[in-house]
Design an enzyme around this catalytic site. Structure first.
Site, PDB file in Angstrom:
ATOM      1  N   ASP A   4      -6.965   4.233  -4.539  1.00 35.31           N
ATOM      2  CA  ASP A   4      -7.613   4.094  -3.230  1.00 35.31           C
ATOM      3  C   ASP A   4      -8.234   5.474  -2.962  1.00 35.31           C
ATOM      4  O   ASP A   4      -8.460   6.245  -3.911  1.00 35.31           O
ATOM      5  CB  ASP A   4      -6.606   3.671  -2.150  1.00 35.31           C
ATOM      6  CG  ASP A   4      -7.272   3.213  -0.856  1.00 35.31           C
ATOM      7  OD1 ASP A   4      -7.778   2.081  -0.804  1.00 35.31           O
ATOM      8  OD2 ASP A   4      -7.331   3.995   0.120  1.00 35.31           O
TER       9      ASP A   4
ATOM     10  N   LYS B 245       0.874  -1.191   0.000  1.00 34.97           N
ATOM     11  CA  LYS B 245       0.000   0.000   0.000  1.00 34.97           C
ATOM     12  C   LYS B 245       0.896   1.222   0.000  1.00 34.97           C
ATOM     13  O   LYS B 245       1.989   1.205   0.578  1.00 34.97           O
ATOM     14  CB  LYS B 245      -0.879   0.027   1.253  1.00 34.97           C
ATOM     15  CG  LYS B 245      -2.136   0.861   1.108  1.00 34.97           C
ATOM     16  CD  LYS B 245      -3.246   0.060   0.458  1.00 34.97           C
ATOM     17  CE  LYS B 245      -4.457   0.868   0.134  1.00 34.97           C
ATOM     18  NZ  LYS B 245      -5.581  -0.002  -0.245  1.00 34.97           N
TER      19      LYS B 245
HETATM   20  P1  NDP Z   1     -12.862   7.770  -2.885  1.00 40.39           P
HETATM   21  O1  NDP Z   1     -11.788   8.753  -2.660  1.00 40.39           O
HETATM   22  O2  NDP Z   1     -13.399   7.573  -4.250  1.00 40.39           O
HETATM   23  O3  NDP Z   1     -14.102   8.077  -1.934  1.00 40.39           O
HETATM   24  C1  NDP Z   1     -13.922   8.138  -0.560  1.00 40.39           C
HETATM   25  C2  NDP Z   1     -15.256   8.509   0.078  1.00 40.39           C
HETATM   26  O4  NDP Z   1     -15.145   8.353   1.496  1.00 40.39           O
HETATM   27  C3  NDP Z   1     -15.626   9.966  -0.152  1.00 40.39           C
HETATM   28  O5  NDP Z   1     -17.015  10.092  -0.163  1.00 40.39           O
HETATM   29  C4  NDP Z   1     -15.007  10.641   1.070  1.00 40.39           C
HETATM   30  O6  NDP Z   1     -15.598  11.874   1.426  1.00 40.39           O
HETATM   31  C5  NDP Z   1     -15.267   9.617   2.135  1.00 40.39           C
HETATM   32  N1  NDP Z   1     -14.274   9.756   3.196  1.00 40.39           N
HETATM   33  C6  NDP Z   1     -12.928   9.717   3.067  1.00 40.39           C
HETATM   34  N2  NDP Z   1     -12.326   9.936   4.238  1.00 40.39           N
HETATM   35  C7  NDP Z   1     -13.318  10.124   5.132  1.00 40.39           C
HETATM   36  C8  NDP Z   1     -13.337  10.404   6.503  1.00 40.39           C
HETATM   37  N3  NDP Z   1     -12.204  10.523   7.204  1.00 40.39           N
HETATM   38  N4  NDP Z   1     -14.557  10.507   7.102  1.00 40.39           N
HETATM   39  C9  NDP Z   1     -15.709  10.380   6.396  1.00 40.39           C
HETATM   40  N5  NDP Z   1     -15.735  10.146   5.081  1.00 40.39           N
HETATM   41  C10 NDP Z   1     -14.570  10.008   4.460  1.00 40.39           C
HETATM   42  O7  NDP Z   1     -12.288   6.382  -2.299  1.00 40.39           O
HETATM   43  P2  NDP Z   1     -12.785   4.889  -2.576  1.00 40.39           P
HETATM   44  O8  NDP Z   1     -14.243   4.859  -2.789  1.00 40.39           O
HETATM   45  O9  NDP Z   1     -11.888   4.288  -3.589  1.00 40.39           O
HETATM   46  O10 NDP Z   1     -12.421   4.192  -1.179  1.00 40.39           O
HETATM   47  C11 NDP Z   1     -13.351   4.088  -0.099  1.00 40.39           C
HETATM   48  C12 NDP Z   1     -12.929   2.972   0.819  1.00 40.39           C
HETATM   49  O11 NDP Z   1     -12.882   1.734   0.100  1.00 40.39           O
HETATM   50  C13 NDP Z   1     -11.536   3.117   1.461  1.00 40.39           C
HETATM   51  O12 NDP Z   1     -11.553   2.523   2.746  1.00 40.39           O
HETATM   52  C14 NDP Z   1     -10.662   2.272   0.541  1.00 40.39           C
HETATM   53  O13 NDP Z   1      -9.493   1.829   1.197  1.00 40.39           O
HETATM   54  C15 NDP Z   1     -11.607   1.132   0.239  1.00 40.39           C
HETATM   55  N6  NDP Z   1     -11.331   0.338  -0.954  1.00 40.39           N
HETATM   56  C16 NDP Z   1     -11.192   0.917  -2.184  1.00 40.39           C
HETATM   57  C17 NDP Z   1     -10.991   0.129  -3.303  1.00 40.39           C
HETATM   58  C18 NDP Z   1     -10.901   0.697  -4.668  1.00 40.39           C
HETATM   59  O14 NDP Z   1     -10.791  -0.079  -5.602  1.00 40.39           O
HETATM   60  N7  NDP Z   1     -10.973   1.995  -4.863  1.00 40.39           N
HETATM   61  C19 NDP Z   1     -10.855  -1.321  -3.181  1.00 40.39           C
HETATM   62  C20 NDP Z   1     -11.096  -1.836  -1.861  1.00 40.39           C
HETATM   63  C21 NDP Z   1     -11.304  -1.015  -0.808  1.00 40.39           C
HETATM   64  P3  NDP Z   1     -14.797  13.242   1.195  1.00 40.39           P
HETATM   65  O15 NDP Z   1     -14.913  13.512  -0.270  1.00 40.39           O
HETATM   66  O16 NDP Z   1     -15.478  14.242   2.045  1.00 40.39           O
HETATM   67  O17 NDP Z   1     -13.372  13.003   1.620  1.00 40.39           O
HETATM   68  O1  2IT Z   2      -7.918  -1.656  -0.805  1.00 41.00           O
HETATM   69  C1  2IT Z   2      -7.855  -2.141  -1.946  1.00 41.00           C
HETATM   70  O2  2IT Z   2      -8.003  -3.354  -2.157  1.00 41.00           O
HETATM   71  C2  2IT Z   2      -7.612  -1.227  -3.077  1.00 41.00           C
HETATM   72  N1  2IT Z   2      -7.522  -0.019  -2.872  1.00 41.00           N
HETATM   73  C3  2IT Z   2      -7.426  -1.774  -4.462  1.00 41.00           C
HETATM   74  C4  2IT Z   2      -6.015  -2.227  -4.668  1.00 41.00           C
HETATM   75  C5  2IT Z   2      -5.667  -2.649  -6.064  1.00 41.00           C
HETATM   76  O3  2IT Z   2      -4.486  -2.941  -6.253  1.00 41.00           O
HETATM   77  O4  2IT Z   2      -6.528  -2.702  -6.941  1.00 41.00           O
END
Ligand code: NDP
Ligand code: 2IT
Length: 451
Positions: free
Chosen positions: A170, A130
């Site tokens: 992420d 990461k």
């Molecule tokens: P994005 O940046 O696209 O979206 C993040 C969302 O979460 C936004 O709505 C953001 O709001 C909100 N958020 C972030 N930080 C906080 C906080 N401290 N408190 C409240 N809301 C918060 O990220 P992703 O959708 O890609 O990721 C979301 C989650 O999913 C994370 O935990 C990530 O690790 C996990 N994840 C992502 C994957 C991927 O493929 N993208 C895969 C697997 C897991 P704001 O705009 O106000 O910051």
């Molecule tokens: O938390 C996760 O699994 C991710 N942000 C996706 C990682 C990836 O390599 O696609």
């Protein structure tokens, strides 16, 4: 050799905390895994003698570097960049990059540690890693984001490669950022390879990678509900977040017949009792992905919806909750509120969104509860499929990728049931995911000796 599981966990955690002071998220993620594995490790002289869990919790490598860049006013800004290369026992390091003001070593170590187990569960050959930076993309121009990405990659490029370490997105890193990062990587290395995943469809990206995490969460939910003869059709769903994972979880849940009634961001949540259907989601996607706006604007656009500043959505009555924002966004009080309102199923789209107390409440009340490392593995699994397509220099159809993603989520569910079913028949998905994910990595480490 320690044969008592509780004493094993306490001794192990005491050492880990002493070696890694001031890293609460990392301690939390490791403790959760150590508690699941303790009965197995306490019964295994080999795992203890070979110090498997001790080695799994010590990153193989961590790089920390200065990221200087020029903002639009011509001033120098400085951020701190990281890459945690946690474990390469079963494949090259693989995991996302997070750009958020809160990023620090504790958060990236917890994420890299969880990623190692998640990637193992996908059945694809990927190790755990990461990275990220304490860069806050909010309010930055495209030009500033590009400058930052280029500076971050200028250092990162020397540490990654298609057979070494393959980053992806992420929080704060989506298609736009992957484009800038890839452009700079290609320029520095003078090679077009699949060293990053989440690329655009026209330049090496896999169909369905943007959708994969959210879709996978819903496929996993369907599998869980099916164990109780149920399905998402007709269910009311609360989702937190409004980014990549939340958007596509909302899309797929709606397609499967559920009614999604909440979305949120770090400023508050919106509640739409009529449901966030495909047309409203299209508006959200434009608002968040193109205009980079705030979720409160949803309530201006759709007057039947209410906006709740500074609050999380867990007080809204629902059958299924999908936390898709960030770590520790759902605490014991929130968990109790969900239980009291009749929620039957909690599926984590985010990484470690539920606090340990929340998880205990879900399990005590026998809810279907799936941890992120199982339920959100569809994202990295599809990244693995992108790597595969890049190596073959060909591209599968969306239908083919979707079928593979579906199959992988089903297999992860089967693995959780296999290792997590308790004597009373309750499936402890957290234990199942931890044990299932651990086995393959531990066996590979045993085979590869003291490295
Ligand atoms: P994005 O940046 O696209 O979206 C993040 C969302 O979460 C936004 O709505 C953001 O709001 C909100 N958020 C972030 N930080 C906080 C906080 N401290 N408190 C409240 N809301 C918060 O990220 P992703 O959708 O890609 O990721 C979301 C989650 O999913 C994370 O935990 C990530 O690790 C996990 N994840 C992502 C994957 C991927 O493929 N993208 C895969 C697997 C897991 P704001 O705009 O106000 O910051
Ligand atoms: O938390 C996760 O699994 C991710 N942000 C996706 C990682 C990836 O390599 O696609």
């Amino acid at each position: 050799m320690e044969t008592n599981p509780d004493r094993y966990v306490e001794a192990f955690m005491a050492q880990l905390i002493a070696r890694n002071p001031g890293e609460p998220e990392f301690h939390q993620a490791v403790r959760e895994v150590a508690e699941s594995l303790a009965p197995h490790i306490a019964a295994s002289p080999v795992l203890q003698k070979m110090k498997i869990l001790e080695r799994m919790t010590e990153p193989e490598r961590v790089v920390i570097f200065r990221v200087p860049w020029l903002n639009d006013r011509g001033e120098i800004e400085i951020n701190r960049g990281y890459r945690v290369q946690m474990n390469s026992a079963i494949g090259p390091y693989k995991g996302g990059i997070r750009f958020h003001a809160s990023v620090n070593l504790s958060i990236l170590k917890f994420l890299a540690f969880e990623q190692t187990f998640k990637n193992s569960l996908t059945t694809l050959p990927m190790g755990g890693g990461k990275g990220g930076a304490d860069f806050n993309p909010k309010g930055k121009s495209d030009n500033e984001v590009m400058k930052f990405c280029q500076s971050y990659m200028t250092e990162l490029a020397r540490h990654i490669g298609r057979d070494t370490d393959v980053p992806a997105g992420d929080i704060g890193v989506g298609g736009r950022e992957i484009g800038y990062l890839f452009g700079q990587y290609k320029r520095l290395r003078d090679e077009f390879t699949g060293t990053l995943t989440g690329k655009g469809r026209d330049w090496g990206g896999s169909p369905l990678r943007p959708e994969a995490t959210g879709y996978g969460v819903c496929y996993f939910t369907e599998e869980m509900l099916a164990t109780r003869g149920d399905s998402l059709a007709g269910k009311t769903v609360c989702i937190s977040g409004s980014g990549n994972v939340a958007q596509y979880a909302c899309e797929k849940a709606t397609q499967l017949g559920a009614k999604v009634v909440t979305l949120s961001d770090s400023s508050g949540y919106v509640h739409d009792p009529e449901g966030i259907d495909a047309a409203k989601l299209e508006y959200v996607m434009e608002l968040k992905n193109v205009f980079r706006g705030r979720i409160k604007e949803y309530a201006d656009r759709y007057p039947q919806a209410t906006y709740h500043p500074g609050e999380r959505p867990w007080g809204v009555a629902c059958d299924v909750a999908m936390p898709c924002a960030t770590q520790n966004e759902l605490d014991g009080n929130n968990a109790q509120a969900l239980v009291d309102n009749g929620c039957i199923c909690v599926v984590e789209g985010a990484n470690m969104p539920s606090t340990p107390e929340a998880i205990r409440i879900f399990q005590r009340h026998r809810l279907l509860y799936a941890p992120g490392k199982a339920a959100n593995a569809g994202g990295v699994a599809t990244s693995g499929l992108e790597m595969c397509q890049n190596s073959m220099r060909l591209s599968w159809t969306p239908e083919e990728v979707d079928a593979r993603l579906h199959g992988i989520m089903r297999d992860i569910h089967t693995m959780c049931v296999r290792y997590g079913t308790q004597a009373d028949g309750y499936v402890n998905y957290a234990a199942g995911a931890n044990i299932g994910g651990f086995m393959k990595v531990a066996n590979a480490m045993l085979a590869q000796g003291c490295v």
